[in-house]
Design an enzyme around this catalytic site. Structure first.
Site, PDB file in Angstrom:
ATOM      1  N   THR A  55       0.852  -1.552   0.028  1.00 22.14           N
ATOM      2  CA  THR A  55       0.060  -0.126  -0.270  1.00 22.14           C
ATOM      3  C   THR A  55       0.396   1.286   0.346  1.00 22.14           C
ATOM      4  O   THR A  55       2.215   0.721   1.136  1.00 22.14           O
ATOM      5  CB  THR A  55      -1.188   0.261   1.210  1.00 22.14           C
ATOM      6  OG1 THR A  55      -1.703   0.986   1.403  1.00 22.14           O
ATOM      7  CG2 THR A  55       0.068  -0.332   2.282  1.00 22.14           C
ATOM      8  N   ASP A  56       0.480   2.148  -0.708  1.00 21.20           N
ATOM      9  CA  ASP A  56       0.836   3.362  -0.281  1.00 21.20           C
ATOM     10  C   ASP A  56       0.813   4.103   0.895  1.00 21.20           C
ATOM     11  O   ASP A  56       1.546   4.974   1.358  1.00 21.20           O
ATOM     12  CB  ASP A  56       0.167   4.681  -1.935  1.00 21.20           C
ATOM     13  CG  ASP A  56      -1.496   5.184  -1.253  1.00 21.20           C
ATOM     14  OD1 ASP A  56      -2.174   4.546  -0.514  1.00 21.20           O
ATOM     15  OD2 ASP A  56      -1.694   5.743  -2.057  1.00 21.20           O
ATOM     16  N   TYR A 104      -2.248  -0.579  10.807  1.00 20.19           N
ATOM     17  CA  TYR A 104      -1.762  -1.183  10.135  1.00 20.19           C
ATOM     18  C   TYR A 104      -0.548  -0.819   8.834  1.00 20.19           C
ATOM     19  O   TYR A 104      -0.144  -1.868   8.459  1.00 20.19           O
ATOM     20  CB  TYR A 104      -3.812  -0.920   8.641  1.00 20.19           C
ATOM     21  CG  TYR A 104      -3.437  -0.999   7.337  1.00 20.19           C
ATOM     22  CD1 TYR A 104      -3.661  -3.075   6.839  1.00 20.19           C
ATOM     23  CD2 TYR A 104      -3.830  -0.649   5.926  1.00 20.19           C
ATOM     24  CE1 TYR A 104      -2.881  -2.362   5.283  1.00 20.19           C
ATOM     25  CE2 TYR A 104      -3.344   0.058   4.656  1.00 20.19           C
ATOM     26  CZ  TYR A 104      -3.584  -1.406   4.701  1.00 20.19           C
ATOM     27  OH  TYR A 104      -3.367  -1.936   3.364  1.00 20.19           O
ATOM     28  N   LYS A 115       2.413  -3.547   7.082  1.00 21.51           N
ATOM     29  CA  LYS A 115       2.685  -3.399   5.745  1.00 21.51           C
ATOM     30  C   LYS A 115       4.275  -2.291   4.946  1.00 21.51           C
ATOM     31  O   LYS A 115       4.679  -3.938   5.162  1.00 21.51           O
ATOM     32  CB  LYS A 115       1.737  -2.462   5.076  1.00 21.51           C
ATOM     33  CG  LYS A 115       0.405  -3.363   5.236  1.00 21.51           C
ATOM     34  CD  LYS A 115      -0.159  -4.429   4.697  1.00 21.51           C
ATOM     35  CE  LYS A 115      -0.071  -4.459   3.269  1.00 21.51           C
ATOM     36  NZ  LYS A 115      -0.504  -6.182   2.773  1.00 21.51           N
TER      37      LYS A 115
END
Ligand code: NAD
Ligand code: TYD
Length: 350
Positions: free
Chosen positions: A132-133, A158, A162
């Site tokens: 994810t960005d 989160y 990641k």
């Protein structure tokens, strides 16, 4: 065949469906079926020998070893994750378990499997991690978009989990030579999106006549990517990406949340008008998310320059398709709302 983890979730399932529409190469779909996994999404594949579903946890090393030995995939595409920021704020432990320990376990199983391949199979093998960005943190209004060299600065449990996952993937390439690829993409939207995320939440609550919660002042910015475009980018990275590289995937669609919600209401006013008033009347500003990142924006020029990929959808075309999909697939999201989808444990017992 290819091995896909998390292929009963939103993006993974879209990827599996798209893959099997364009290819006869089989997919081994490994998914634990958490609340986010929905076999109803894959029911068109029932009886299709090209799709093998295995209910398993990526943290289970023995299960991963067995699946790899039995099916001998040429690539692992790793989508499985705990993915919802709000859930990570209330219960971060599952995020560390799946996103950190799970990625580590899969890397270890993948490394052992890859090490035993023949030289030509070894060099063709890929471990592609979908990320994810959000690992890059939050941008100010005038900051340049995130590029592949933006330093990591995750802000939520989160995104921190990641980021840890991405670091492990990087280390397995650097230390062991595992042929990895990492993609970092912006917010996805489209069919089969679990209705606790902003876009499907607004569509389904609007149709139910419920309030549409907008956090804070609604001015936070996200950069929206149609899920079909994300899937085509992943196929391109798998096919042409350089081992060890990372690629940002974005749709060039920076929008404030309130703009997204207003546009959804306007589309619904056009496609499913209420007997009186507008869906906009249901919007309610609510207490902000703690630590809410202000702006995400992706610079996707590397993927275009080096691998020739560009998104096919604009936000306008993608959002219209998405609203139309939710209007014509009510039983999919009504089964999620009622919990009926959780009773599906294999594609054969529906
Ligand atoms: P999702 O939450 O809809 O689906 C996740 C899937 O993984 C579910 O089917 C779930 O059952 C499965 N899963 C969870 N834990 C597992 C475990 N321990 N073992 C096996 N399976 C497990 O997520 P998504 O939106 O489809 O996201 C897929 C990937 O893309 C994730 O890695 C996510 O971080 C990333 N991503 C998503 C977005 C987005 O906008 N949705 C944006 C950027 C990156
Ligand atoms: P979300 O879909 O949860 O994705 P992420 O947090 O990973 O970007 O949320 C998208 C944006 O919408 C985010 O800025 C939070 C906001 N939001 C709301 O305003 N209301 C809601 O009910 C939800 C779920 C999200």
């Amino acid at each position: 065949m290819i091995l896909v983890t998390g292929g009963a979730g939103f993006i993974g399932a879209n990827f599996v469906l798209d893959w099997l529409q364009g290819s006869d190469e089989a997919v081994l779909n490994v998914d634990k079926l958490t609340y986010a996994g929905n076999l109803g999404t894959l029911k068109s594949l029932r009886g299709d020998a090209r799709h093998v579903f295995a209910r398993a946890d990526i943290c289970d090393r023995a299960a991963m070893d067995t699946l790899l030995a039995e099916h001998k995939p040429r690539a692992i595409l790793h989508f499985a994750a705990e993915s919802h920021v709000d859930r990570s704020i209330h219960g971060p432990a599952d995020f560390v378990q799946t996103n950190v320990v799970g990625t580590f376990t899969l890397l270890e199983a993948g490394r052992a499997y890859w090490s035993a391949l023949s030289p030509s199979e070894k060099s063709a093998f890929r471990f592609l991690a979908v990320s994810t960005d959000e690992v890059f943190g939050s941008l100010g209004a005038t900051d340049p978009q995130f590029s592949e060299s933006t330093p990591y600065a995750p802000n939520s449990p989160y995104s921190a989990s990641k980021a840890a996952s991405d670091h492990l993937v990087r280390a397995y390439h650097h230390t062991y030579g595992l042929p990895t690829l990492t993609t970092n993409c912006s917010n996805n939207y489209g069919p089969y999106h679990f209705p606790e995320k902003l876009i499907p939440l607004v569509i389904t609550r609007a149709l139910a006549g419920e309030p549409l919660p907008v956090y804070g002042d609604g001015k936070n910015i996200r950069d929206w990517l149609y899920v079909g475009d994300h899937c085509s980018a992943i196929r391109r990275v798998l096919e042409k990406g350089v081992s060890g590289e990372t690629y940002n995937i974005g749709g060039w669609n920076e929008k404030t949340n309130i703009d997204v919600v207003n546009t959804l209401c306007d589309l619904l006013d056009e496609l499913e008008p209420k007997s009186s008033g507008s869906y906009r009347d249901q919007i309610e500003f609510v207490k902000d998310r703690p630590g809410h990142d202000q702006r995400y924006a992706i610079d996707a020029r590397k993927l275009e320059r080096e691998l020739g990929w560009k998104p096919a959808e604009t936000f306008e075309t993608g959002l219209r398709k998405t609203v139309q999909w939710y209007l014509t697939h009510r039983s999919w999201w009504q089964d999620v709302a009622s919990g009926a989808y959780r009773r599906l444990e294999s594609l054969n017992n529906e």
